[in-house]
Scaffold this motif. Sequence first.
Motif, PDB file in Angstrom:
ATOM      1  N   ARG A  88      10.779  -1.684 -17.351  1.00 19.70           N
ATOM      2  CA  ARG A  88      10.181  -0.458 -17.863  1.00 19.70           C
ATOM      3  C   ARG A  88       9.610   0.362 -16.709  1.00 19.70           C
ATOM      4  O   ARG A  88       8.961  -0.176 -15.818  1.00 19.70           O
ATOM      5  CB  ARG A  88       9.068  -0.773 -18.859  1.00 19.70           C
ATOM      6  N   LEU A  89       9.862   1.664 -16.738  1.00 18.56           N
ATOM      7  CA  LEU A  89       9.325   2.555 -15.716  1.00 18.56           C
ATOM      8  C   LEU A  89       7.938   3.006 -16.162  1.00 18.56           C
ATOM      9  O   LEU A  89       7.752   4.082 -16.718  1.00 18.56           O
ATOM     10  CB  LEU A  89      10.250   3.759 -15.509  1.00 18.56           C
ATOM     11  N   GLY A  90       6.963   2.138 -15.925  1.00 18.93           N
ATOM     12  CA  GLY A  90       5.620   2.400 -16.430  1.00 18.93           C
ATOM     13  C   GLY A  90       4.871   3.474 -15.678  1.00 18.93           C
ATOM     14  O   GLY A  90       3.933   4.065 -16.210  1.00 18.93           O
ATOM     15  N   GLY A  91       5.249   3.739 -14.427  1.00 16.21           N
ATOM     16  CA  GLY A  91       4.569   4.774 -13.654  1.00 16.21           C
ATOM     17  C   GLY A  91       5.457   5.986 -13.496  1.00 16.21           C
ATOM     18  O   GLY A  91       5.797   6.655 -14.473  1.00 16.21           O
ATOM     19  N   HIS A  92       5.903   6.268 -12.266  1.00 18.72           N
ATOM     20  CA  HIS A  92       6.892   7.313 -12.027  1.00 18.72           C
ATOM     21  C   HIS A  92       7.764   6.859 -10.861  1.00 18.72           C
ATOM     22  O   HIS A  92       7.553   5.792 -10.289  1.00 18.72           O
ATOM     23  CB  HIS A  92       6.221   8.662 -11.751  1.00 18.72           C
ATOM     24  N   ILE A  93       8.782   7.639 -10.532  1.00 22.32           N
ATOM     25  CA  ILE A  93       9.709   7.245  -9.471  1.00 22.32           C
ATOM     26  C   ILE A  93       9.008   7.318  -8.116  1.00 22.32           C
ATOM     27  O   ILE A  93       8.556   8.383  -7.696  1.00 22.32           O
ATOM     28  CB  ILE A  93      10.954   8.143  -9.475  1.00 22.32           C
ATOM     29  N   VAL A  94       8.916   6.178  -7.454  1.00 25.38           N
ATOM     30  CA  VAL A  94       8.248   6.066  -6.157  1.00 25.38           C
ATOM     31  C   VAL A  94       9.239   5.483  -5.152  1.00 25.38           C
ATOM     32  O   VAL A  94       9.881   4.475  -5.427  1.00 25.38           O
ATOM     33  CB  VAL A  94       7.000   5.157  -6.261  1.00 25.38           C
ATOM     34  N   GLN A  95       9.373   6.114  -4.004  1.00 28.09           N
ATOM     35  CA  GLN A  95      10.332   5.651  -3.002  1.00 28.09           C
ATOM     36  C   GLN A  95       9.735   4.682  -1.993  1.00 28.09           C
ATOM     37  O   GLN A  95      10.460   3.958  -1.328  1.00 28.09           O
ATOM     38  CB  GLN A  95      10.920   6.849  -2.256  1.00 28.09           C
ATOM     39  N   GLY A  96       8.419   4.703  -1.853  1.00 30.94           N
ATOM     40  CA  GLY A  96       7.813   3.882  -0.809  1.00 30.94           C
ATOM     41  C   GLY A  96       7.895   4.541   0.551  1.00 30.94           C
ATOM     42  O   GLY A  96       7.746   3.893   1.586  1.00 30.94           O
ATOM     43  N   HIS A  97       8.138   5.852   0.562  1.00 28.05           N
ATOM     44  CA  HIS A  97       8.202   6.627   1.796  1.00 28.05           C
ATOM     45  C   HIS A  97       6.953   7.508   1.854  1.00 28.05           C
ATOM     46  O   HIS A  97       6.859   8.515   1.154  1.00 28.05           O
ATOM     47  CB  HIS A  97       9.461   7.495   1.835  1.00 28.05           C
ATOM     48  N   VAL A 122      -1.023   6.860  -4.620  1.00 28.28           N
ATOM     49  CA  VAL A 122      -2.105   6.617  -3.666  1.00 28.28           C
ATOM     50  C   VAL A 122      -2.117   5.128  -3.336  1.00 28.28           C
ATOM     51  O   VAL A 122      -2.354   4.299  -4.216  1.00 28.28           O
ATOM     52  CB  VAL A 122      -3.472   7.048  -4.237  1.00 28.28           C
ATOM     53  N   ASP A 123      -1.815   4.795  -2.077  1.00 28.52           N
ATOM     54  CA  ASP A 123      -1.715   3.392  -1.663  1.00 28.52           C
ATOM     55  C   ASP A 123      -0.791   2.593  -2.585  1.00 28.52           C
ATOM     56  O   ASP A 123      -1.064   1.442  -2.927  1.00 28.52           O
ATOM     57  CB  ASP A 123      -3.106   2.736  -1.615  1.00 28.52           C
ATOM     58  N   GLY A 124       0.292   3.248  -3.014  1.00 27.68           N
ATOM     59  CA  GLY A 124       1.290   2.568  -3.833  1.00 27.68           C
ATOM     60  C   GLY A 124       0.974   2.542  -5.314  1.00 27.68           C
ATOM     61  O   GLY A 124       1.724   1.939  -6.084  1.00 27.68           O
ATOM     62  N   VAL A 125      -0.111   3.200  -5.730  1.00 27.77           N
ATOM     63  CA  VAL A 125      -0.509   3.207  -7.135  1.00 27.77           C
ATOM     64  C   VAL A 125      -0.122   4.537  -7.770  1.00 27.77           C
ATOM     65  O   VAL A 125      -0.515   5.605  -7.289  1.00 27.77           O
ATOM     66  CB  VAL A 125      -2.033   2.998  -7.279  1.00 27.77           C
ATOM     67  N   SER A 126       0.655   4.486  -8.840  1.00 30.43           N
ATOM     68  CA  SER A 126       1.038   5.686  -9.570  1.00 30.43           C
ATOM     69  C   SER A 126      -0.164   6.215 -10.347  1.00 30.43           C
ATOM     70  O   SER A 126      -0.725   5.521 -11.195  1.00 30.43           O
ATOM     71  CB  SER A 126       2.185   5.365 -10.541  1.00 30.43           C
ATOM     72  N   ASN A 146       0.826  -1.212   0.000  1.00 33.91           N
ATOM     73  CA  ASN A 146       0.000   0.000   0.000  1.00 33.91           C
ATOM     74  C   ASN A 146       0.860   1.263   0.000  1.00 33.91           C
ATOM     75  O   ASN A 146       0.548   2.263   0.661  1.00 33.91           O
ATOM     76  CB  ASN A 146      -0.964   0.028   1.191  1.00 33.91           C
ATOM     77  N   GLY A 147       1.981   1.191  -0.733  1.00 35.65           N
ATOM     78  CA  GLY A 147       2.847   2.360  -0.862  1.00 35.65           C
ATOM     79  C   GLY A 147       3.907   2.496   0.189  1.00 35.65           C
ATOM     80  O   GLY A 147       4.702   3.443   0.149  1.00 35.65           O
ATOM     81  N   CYS A 148       3.972   1.561   1.166  1.00 36.62           N
ATOM     82  CA  CYS A 148       4.999   1.592   2.207  1.00 36.62           C
ATOM     83  C   CYS A 148       6.089   0.582   1.890  1.00 36.62           C
ATOM     84  O   CYS A 148       5.805  -0.608   1.713  1.00 36.62           O
ATOM     85  CB  CYS A 148       4.403   1.254   3.573  1.00 36.62           C
ATOM     86  N   CYS A 149       7.312   1.031   1.844  1.00 37.12           N
ATOM     87  CA  CYS A 149       8.437   0.134   1.587  1.00 37.12           C
ATOM     88  C   CYS A 149       8.737  -0.688   2.839  1.00 37.12           C
ATOM     89  O   CYS A 149       9.107  -0.141   3.878  1.00 37.12           O
ATOM     90  CB  CYS A 149       9.665   0.950   1.195  1.00 37.12           C
ATOM     91  N   LEU A 150       8.557  -2.007   2.747  1.00 33.10           N
ATOM     92  CA  LEU A 150       8.829  -2.911   3.867  1.00 33.10           C
ATOM     93  C   LEU A 150       9.905  -3.912   3.475  1.00 33.10           C
ATOM     94  O   LEU A 150      10.053  -4.248   2.299  1.00 33.10           O
ATOM     95  CB  LEU A 150       7.560  -3.649   4.289  1.00 33.10           C
ATOM     96  N   THR A 151      10.641  -4.387   4.471  1.00 31.39           N
ATOM     97  CA  THR A 151      11.727  -5.340   4.245  1.00 31.39           C
ATOM     98  C   THR A 151      11.272  -6.752   4.577  1.00 31.39           C
ATOM     99  O   THR A 151      10.684  -6.987   5.640  1.00 31.39           O
ATOM    100  CB  THR A 151      12.947  -4.979   5.122  1.00 31.39           C
TER     101      THR A 151
END
Length: 208
Positions: free
Chosen positions: A92-101, A140-144, A44-49
Amino acid sequence: MFTGIVEELGTVAAVVDQGDAIRLTIEAATVLEGTGLGDSISVNGCCLTVAELGEGRWTADVMQETLDKTSLRGVVPGDRVNLERAVTVDKRLGGHIVQGHVDGVGEIVSRSPSEHWDVVEVSLPGHLARYLVDKGSITVDGVSLTVVEAFEDSFTVSLIPETLARTTLGSRRPGDRVNLEADVIAKHVEKLLGAHLPTHRSTNDEED
């Protein structure tokens, strides 16, 4: 780093409360392919390990900071979540640059269904408004997604059938909380230009 293109919908299998953290176990398939311990997955857009791997599931530790600043605080077993593996250099970078932060949490204000898409309005924390422009990018919730209209305290997006079918945004309703991440490029531009733009104080001084 991610692209904001959700690979699959996972299902929360278990949430273990550890006081100042939770251990979150998620059932998945696609995102487990080629994944090892220590790898990153966006939830959901949060970078987890990835802390543990099992048959058809994986586990991550979610710290208090993440719980305080994202919608993961409220997840329960059975919830569906958007999942994406970290991007590789040959993808391919189909969306945009997302950090997960996650920069803030908004709420679904309204949704207006039409024959081919839904227009959804999302509330926006005040400190993020300056990063949004019409036709710019937002996660939004990890969606570009592309911003249709940017307002002072909200914005709208149009969700195509693919997004409605393959992500949690298809089932979000007014009042539901969503994680928001502004375009990192906009934040860097602001930082770089900050040293060269007049402050409110200096403007007043010049007028005096």
